[in-house]
Scaffold this motif. Structure first.
Motif, PDB file in Angstrom:
ATOM      1  N   SER A   8     -17.679 -24.643 -15.378  1.00 37.23           N
ATOM      2  CA  SER A   8     -18.943 -25.194 -15.149  1.00 37.23           C
ATOM      3  C   SER A   8     -18.529 -26.138 -12.997  1.00 37.23           C
ATOM      4  CB  SER A   8     -19.597 -26.143 -15.561  1.00 37.23           C
ATOM      5  OG  SER A   8     -20.014 -25.707 -16.849  1.00 37.23           O
ATOM      6  N   THR A  37     -15.615 -25.538 -20.913  1.00 39.94           N
ATOM      7  CA  THR A  37     -17.248 -25.621 -20.641  1.00 39.94           C
ATOM      8  C   THR A  37     -17.337 -26.096 -19.610  1.00 39.94           C
ATOM      9  OG1 THR A  37     -18.255 -24.406 -22.421  1.00 39.94           O
ATOM     10  CG2 THR A  37     -19.266 -24.623 -20.812  1.00 39.94           C
ATOM     11  N   THR A  38     -16.694 -27.426 -19.283  1.00 38.03           N
ATOM     12  CA  THR A  38     -17.078 -28.491 -18.193  1.00 38.03           C
ATOM     13  C   THR A  38     -16.025 -27.769 -17.229  1.00 38.03           C
ATOM     14  OG1 THR A  38     -17.826 -30.564 -19.416  1.00 38.03           O
ATOM     15  CG2 THR A  38     -16.554 -30.573 -17.433  1.00 38.03           C
TER      16      THR A  38
END
Length: 80
Positions: A76, A72-73
């Motif tokens: 992003s 997810t990081t």
């Protein structure tokens, strides 16, 4: 690396289950079934093995959560 660690922990859980099942069905276990000291030692062994498996299972969940967080990081950051 994390996926390999998960596999090692899963293998440890399976090995522990096999050990516990083998011991439960062994002649040794049946032989000391009526011995209170031996039974207490056995019960302690089983308790320890169950706690060990629970710890390994928590570790697996934690690693899986870390993988999701990292993905997810990265996603992003790529969308910045």
């Amino acid at each position: 690396f994390e996926l390999e660690l998960i596999e090692l922990k899963k293998e440890s859980i399976e090995a522990t289950k096999t050990l516990m099942e083998g011991f439960e069905s062994s002649d040794t276990r049946r032989a000391f079934k009526d011995n209170k000291v031996a039974t207490a030692i056995y019960d302690g062994f089983i308790f320890y093995m169950q706690k060990n498996m629970e710890s390994l299972e928590r570790d697996i969940v934690s690693i899986q959560n870390n993988i999701v967080f990292n993905k997810t990081t990265i996603s992003s950051l790529e969308n910045l």
